[in-house]
Design an enzyme around this catalytic site. Structure first.
Site, mmCIF file in Angstrom:
data_model
loop_
_atom_site.group_PDB
_atom_site.id
_atom_site.type_symbol
_atom_site.label_atom_id
_atom_site.label_comp_id
_atom_site.label_asym_id
_atom_site.label_seq_id
_atom_site.Cartn_x
_atom_site.Cartn_y
_atom_site.Cartn_z
ATOM 1 N N ASP A 124 0.855 -1.199 0.000
ATOM 2 C CA ASP A 124 0.000 0.000 0.000
ATOM 3 C C ASP A 124 0.887 1.243 0.000
ATOM 4 O OD1 ASP A 124 -2.968 1.016 0.674
ATOM 5 O OD2 ASP A 124 -1.511 2.253 1.769
ATOM 6 N N TYR A 158 3.076 9.776 -0.382
ATOM 7 C CA TYR A 158 4.190 9.227 0.399
ATOM 8 C C TYR A 158 5.556 9.476 -0.260
ATOM 9 C CZ TYR A 158 0.309 6.517 2.467
ATOM 10 O OH TYR A 158 -0.879 6.128 3.042
ATOM 11 N N LYS A 217 -2.747 5.960 -4.423
ATOM 12 C CA LYS A 217 -3.859 6.875 -4.117
ATOM 13 C C LYS A 217 -3.656 8.226 -4.779
ATOM 14 C CE LYS A 217 -3.714 4.680 0.440
ATOM 15 N NZ LYS A 217 -2.303 4.606 0.876
ATOM 16 N N HIS A 230 -7.627 9.559 -2.013
ATOM 17 C CA HIS A 230 -6.953 9.479 -0.715
ATOM 18 C C HIS A 230 -7.794 10.112 0.405
ATOM 19 C CE1 HIS A 230 -2.614 9.199 1.021
ATOM 20 N NE2 HIS A 230 -3.504 9.025 1.983
ATOM 21 N N LYS A 240 3.021 -1.115 8.789
ATOM 22 C CA LYS A 240 4.309 -0.621 8.270
ATOM 23 C C LYS A 240 5.414 -0.905 9.276
ATOM 24 C CE LYS A 240 7.446 2.926 8.754
ATOM 25 N NZ LYS A 240 8.083 3.428 9.989
ATOM 26 N N SER A 241 6.572 -1.323 8.785
ATOM 27 C CA SER A 241 7.777 -1.355 9.607
ATOM 28 C C SER A 241 8.993 -1.290 8.700
ATOM 29 C CB SER A 241 7.854 -2.625 10.459
ATOM 30 O OG SER A 241 9.038 -2.578 11.236
ATOM 31 N N ARG A 257 10.321 -7.081 12.774
ATOM 32 C CA ARG A 257 8.912 -6.691 12.959
ATOM 33 C C ARG A 257 8.063 -7.076 11.744
ATOM 34 N NH1 ARG A 257 9.399 -0.686 15.711
ATOM 35 N NH2 ARG A 257 9.739 -1.387 17.858
ATOM 36 N N ASN A 269 4.865 -9.280 12.252
ATOM 37 C CA ASN A 269 3.541 -8.832 11.798
ATOM 38 C C ASN A 269 2.937 -9.763 10.749
ATOM 39 O OD1 ASN A 269 4.025 -6.664 13.478
ATOM 40 N ND2 ASN A 269 4.472 -5.207 11.832
HETATM 41 N N1 LIG Z 1 -5.328 6.274 3.710
HETATM 42 C C1 LIG Z 1 -4.790 6.980 4.701
HETATM 43 O O1 LIG Z 1 -5.153 8.140 4.934
HETATM 44 C C2 LIG Z 1 -3.720 6.361 5.521
HETATM 45 C C3 LIG Z 1 -3.155 5.169 5.120
HETATM 46 N N2 LIG Z 1 -2.175 4.570 5.866
HETATM 47 C C4 LIG Z 1 -1.636 3.285 5.393
HETATM 48 O O2 LIG Z 1 -1.650 2.329 6.484
HETATM 49 C C5 LIG Z 1 -0.331 1.835 6.678
HETATM 50 C C6 LIG Z 1 -0.116 1.463 8.135
HETATM 51 O O3 LIG Z 1 -0.356 2.583 8.974
HETATM 52 P P1 LIG Z 1 0.808 3.393 9.736
HETATM 53 O O4 LIG Z 1 0.303 4.762 9.965
HETATM 54 O O5 LIG Z 1 2.058 3.225 9.016
HETATM 55 O O6 LIG Z 1 0.838 2.737 11.166
HETATM 56 P P2 LIG Z 1 0.966 1.278 11.809
HETATM 57 O O7 LIG Z 1 -0.178 1.143 12.750
HETATM 58 O O8 LIG Z 1 1.193 0.256 10.765
HETATM 59 O O9 LIG Z 1 2.261 1.422 12.705
HETATM 60 C C7 LIG Z 1 3.542 1.668 12.189
HETATM 61 C C8 LIG Z 1 4.462 2.048 13.352
HETATM 62 O O10 LIG Z 1 4.516 0.979 14.308
HETATM 63 C C9 LIG Z 1 5.846 0.485 14.410
HETATM 64 N N3 LIG Z 1 5.726 -0.983 14.405
HETATM 65 C C10 LIG Z 1 5.423 -1.776 13.357
HETATM 66 N N4 LIG Z 1 5.360 -3.067 13.744
HETATM 67 C C11 LIG Z 1 5.625 -3.091 15.061
HETATM 68 C C12 LIG Z 1 5.715 -4.134 16.019
HETATM 69 N N5 LIG Z 1 5.515 -5.408 15.665
HETATM 70 N N6 LIG Z 1 6.010 -3.805 17.296
HETATM 71 C C13 LIG Z 1 6.209 -2.517 17.659
HETATM 72 N N7 LIG Z 1 6.145 -1.486 16.786
HETATM 73 C C14 LIG Z 1 5.859 -1.763 15.497
HETATM 74 C C15 LIG Z 1 6.604 1.018 13.220
HETATM 75 O O11 LIG Z 1 7.945 1.294 13.553
HETATM 76 P P3 LIG Z 1 9.215 0.763 12.693
HETATM 77 O O12 LIG Z 1 8.979 1.140 11.270
HETATM 78 O O13 LIG Z 1 10.348 1.507 13.338
HETATM 79 O O14 LIG Z 1 9.274 -0.713 12.932
HETATM 80 C C16 LIG Z 1 5.865 2.334 12.939
HETATM 81 O O15 LIG Z 1 6.361 3.335 13.799
HETATM 82 C C17 LIG Z 1 0.552 2.971 6.150
HETATM 83 O O16 LIG Z 1 1.889 2.561 5.966
HETATM 84 C C18 LIG Z 1 -0.188 3.354 4.919
HETATM 85 O O17 LIG Z 1 0.064 2.418 3.897
HETATM 86 C C19 LIG Z 1 -1.720 5.151 7.037
HETATM 87 C C20 LIG Z 1 -2.229 6.360 7.452
HETATM 88 C C21 LIG Z 1 -3.261 7.069 6.725
HETATM 89 O O1 LIG Z 2 -0.659 8.314 5.474
HETATM 90 C C1 LIG Z 2 -1.601 8.741 4.802
HETATM 91 O O2 LIG Z 2 -2.098 8.067 3.902
HETATM 92 C C2 LIG Z 2 -2.171 10.051 5.122
HETATM 93 O O3 LIG Z 2 -3.063 10.500 4.487
HETATM 94 C C3 LIG Z 2 -1.558 10.778 6.262
HETATM 95 O O4 LIG Z 2 -0.295 11.143 5.940
HETATM 96 C C4 LIG Z 2 -2.340 12.019 6.609
HETATM 97 O O5 LIG Z 2 -2.369 12.839 5.509
HETATM 98 C C5 LIG Z 2 -1.764 12.670 7.801
HETATM 99 O O6 LIG Z 2 -1.414 11.995 8.735
HETATM 100 C C6 LIG Z 2 -1.644 14.119 7.817
HETATM 101 O O7 LIG Z 2 -1.138 14.531 9.039
#
Ligand SMILES: NC(=O)C1=CN([C@@H]2O[C@H](COP(=O)(O)OP(=O)(O)OC[C@H]3O[C@@H](n4cnc5c(N)ncnc54)[C@H](OP(=O)(O)O)[C@@H]3O)[C@@H](O)[C@H]2O)C=CC1
Ligand SMILES: O=C(O)C(=O)[C@@H](O)[C@H](O)C(=O)CO
Length: 281
Positions: A45, A50, A75, A108, A232-233, A238, A242
């Site tokens: 994704d 991004y 997106k 988005h 995401k990681s 991790r 996951n």
């Molecule tokens: N459509 C939208 O508006 C949005 C879409 N998204 C999508 O959703 C995805 C996931 O959401 P995201 O906001 O990244 O958050 P997540 O809930 O996936 O969390 C990611 C964070 O958690 C940490 N992490 C990951 N796995 C573990 C674990 N097993 N134990 C402890 N910490 C962990 C990561 O750190 P580290 O990398 O250091 O391991 C990172 O800081 C995004 O990458 C994106 O693709 C996200 C936000 C908005």
């Molecule tokens: O991660 C995404 O897909 C988002 O849309 C976020 O970045 C969002 O725009 C946000 O967190 C803005 O502060």
């Protein structure tokens, strides 16, 4: 047990567990995606917002995994809702990814206070992209129930997914229900609230019972509720953690106990789609 494929409302399948790349800097993205593919993820994704679509595509092309075995979502960025801008932005995404087609392309954010709130014409423009297969499916992200209602009332097409914030502290149940009522699958973004739910004592207690980590229990909770996730990681251990979700099944009581942690709007970590109006420079 392995990753389940769910079926979208157009008959196309999508792996329920994937890998998200928000906040992975471009220079780290190709390595992260390559590692994720080695671990076994087959669903990535990304988003124009991004800034790492090109690196996602490069990692996929270099991976040796056949293109048709990987599900890729991107997106439409917020500055491009006008139809001609959306067409150009979509072409930009295809060129950046350079993998032939996208499996799923989303609006988005609905941006209801901008463009006269005209996410309906944006949606109709995205539907065009499926005609020649450049997008195999199209959907929306951050759509509230009333936004879905307008699409239903004013168009003859239904999004394949609604990608919304969902995690134990923010169940987002109204948007989930509105999506399910229209046969739209829910994708839960920030599934572990970016780590913010991992020290919760209920979650830690359930994790100990199953000899799993808090992250694994929360991700498993999403899967059992039928939502699509892509944690995401940037750390390989991790990514493996996951992905190792298929040797447990939470009891209905444990699923319910995690769902009961919902704090409503107070639990939201990201922007509210009703007011979010950010347009990148
Ligand atoms: N459509 C939208 O508006 C949005 C879409 N998204 C999508 O959703 C995805 C996931 O959401 P995201 O906001 O990244 O958050 P997540 O809930 O996936 O969390 C990611 C964070 O958690 C940490 N992490 C990951 N796995 C573990 C674990 N097993 N134990 C402890 N910490 C962990 C990561 O750190 P580290 O990398 O250091 O391991 C990172 O800081 C995004 O990458 C994106 O693709 C996200 C936000 C908005
Ligand atoms: O991660 C995404 O897909 C988002 O849309 C976020 O970045 C969002 O725009 C946000 O967190 C803005 O502060």
């Amino acid at each position: 047990m392995s990753v389940l494929d769910l079926t979208l409302n157009n008959g196309i399948t999508i792996p329920q567990l994937g890998f998200g790349v928000f906040q992975i800097p471009p220079e780290e993205t190709a390595k992260a995606v390559a590692t994720a593919l080695e671990v076994g993820y087959r669903h990535i994704d990304t988003a124009e917002m991004y800034g790492n679509e090109a690196e996602v595509g490069a990692a996929i092309r270099a991976s040796g995994v056949p293109r048709n075995e990987i599900f890729v979502t991107s997106k439409l960025n917020n500055g491009f809702h006008q139809p001609d801008q959306a067409r150009a932005a979509f072409q930009g995404t295809l060129e950046a990814l350079d993998i032939g087609y996208v499996d799923l392309f989303l609006i988005h954010w609905p941006l209801p206070t901008l463009y006269g709130g005209d996410y309906v014409s944006t949606w109709e423009t995205l539907v065009e992209f499926t005609a020649d297969g450049r997008a195999r499916s199209v959907g929306v992200s951050n759509f509230q129930p009333d936004h879905l209602d307008r699409l239903a009332a004013q168009t003859g097409t239904v999004p394949a997914v609604n990608q919304i914030e969902v995690h134990p502290y923010f169940g987002n149940e109204a948007a989930r229900k509105a999506s399910h009522d229209r046969n739209i699958l829910v994708e839960a973004w920030s599934p572990i609230a970016q780590g913010g739910v991992l020290e919760d004592e209920t979650i830690v207690g359930i994790a100990q019972k199953y000899d799993k980590t808090p992250a694994q229990v929360v991700l498993r909770w999403h899967l059992e509720r039928g939502d699509i996730i892509f944690p995401k990681s940037t750390h390989e251990e991790r990514m493996r953690e996951n992905f190792a979700l298929f040797d447990i099944e939470l009891s209905p009581d444990d699923v319910e106990a995690i769902s009961a942690l919902d704090k409503g709007e107070e639990g939201r970590t990201g922007p509210n789609p009703d007011t979010f109006a950010y347009i990148p420079d």
